[in-house]
Design a protein around this motif. Structure first.
Motif, PDB file in Angstrom:
ATOM      1  N   GLY A  23      -8.596   1.317  10.274  1.00 45.61           N
ATOM      2  CA  GLY A  23      -8.459   2.285   9.196  1.00 45.61           C
ATOM      3  C   GLY A  23      -7.949   1.655   7.913  1.00 45.61           C
ATOM      4  N   SER A  24      -6.948   0.785   8.039  1.00 43.01           N
ATOM      5  CA  SER A  24      -6.407   0.116   6.856  1.00 43.01           C
ATOM      6  C   SER A  24      -7.407  -0.865   6.262  1.00 43.01           C
ATOM      7  CB  SER A  24      -5.099  -0.587   7.185  1.00 43.01           C
ATOM      8  OG  SER A  24      -4.118   0.375   7.472  1.00 43.01           O
ATOM      9  N   LEU A  25      -8.154  -1.527   7.124  1.00 37.81           N
ATOM     10  CA  LEU A  25      -9.185  -2.443   6.638  1.00 37.81           C
ATOM     11  C   LEU A  25     -10.256  -1.667   5.869  1.00 37.81           C
ATOM     12  CD1 LEU A  25     -10.222  -5.316   6.478  1.00 37.81           C
ATOM     13  CD2 LEU A  25     -11.364  -4.963   8.679  1.00 37.81           C
ATOM     14  N   LEU A  26     -10.653  -0.500   6.382  1.00 39.63           N
ATOM     15  CA  LEU A  26     -11.622   0.333   5.680  1.00 39.63           C
ATOM     16  C   LEU A  26     -11.075   0.786   4.329  1.00 39.63           C
ATOM     17  CD1 LEU A  26     -14.307   1.860   5.573  1.00 39.63           C
ATOM     18  CD2 LEU A  26     -13.171   3.733   6.805  1.00 39.63           C
ATOM     19  N   THR A  27      -9.809   1.202   4.296  1.00 36.25           N
ATOM     20  CA  THR A  27      -9.177   1.617   3.040  1.00 36.25           C
ATOM     21  C   THR A  27      -9.174   0.466   2.043  1.00 36.25           C
ATOM     22  OG1 THR A  27      -7.781   3.219   4.183  1.00 36.25           O
ATOM     23  CG2 THR A  27      -7.043   2.490   2.010  1.00 36.25           C
ATOM     24  N   PHE A  28      -8.779  -0.715   2.493  1.00 39.27           N
ATOM     25  CA  PHE A  28      -8.734  -1.891   1.630  1.00 39.27           C
ATOM     26  C   PHE A  28     -10.126  -2.225   1.089  1.00 39.27           C
ATOM     27  CE2 PHE A  28      -8.941  -6.473   0.937  1.00 39.27           C
ATOM     28  CZ  PHE A  28      -7.891  -6.645   0.056  1.00 39.27           C
TER      29      PHE A  28
END
Length: 87
Positions: A23-28
């Motif tokens: 999820g954080s990778l997608l946000t980044f």
């Protein structure tokens, strides 16, 4: 010109300098792909300096849930309160 930007705050989502949470990778990646500033795990002082230098008017705060990262709520709260005191 003011900008919308994202700050990622989390605990154990970086391994060897890489974001490991999907999820954080997608946000980044979404922020990067849309040419939006994004900063990862800053201190409150670093965050306020980054906000000012990038003329940020809207800040999205993203990161893990407390249920998957015990203690993250207090860490995020501490960083955001530090940032507000610095401004």
């Amino acid at each position: 010109m003011s900008l919308t930007a994202t700050v990622l705050l989390y605990s154990l989502m970086i391994s060897n300098g890489k974001i490991t949470s999907r999820g954080s990778l997608l946000t980044f990646k979404t922020a990067r792909d849309n040419d939006k500033p994004c900063v990862v795990n800053p201190t409150g002082a670093e965050l306020i300096k980054w906000i000012k230098s990038n003329n940020i008017s809207v800040l999205n705060v993203a990161g893990n849930r407390e249920s998957t990262s015990a203690g993250i709520y207090e860490r995020v709260k501490r960083v955001l309160l530090e940032m507000l005191r610095e401004r």
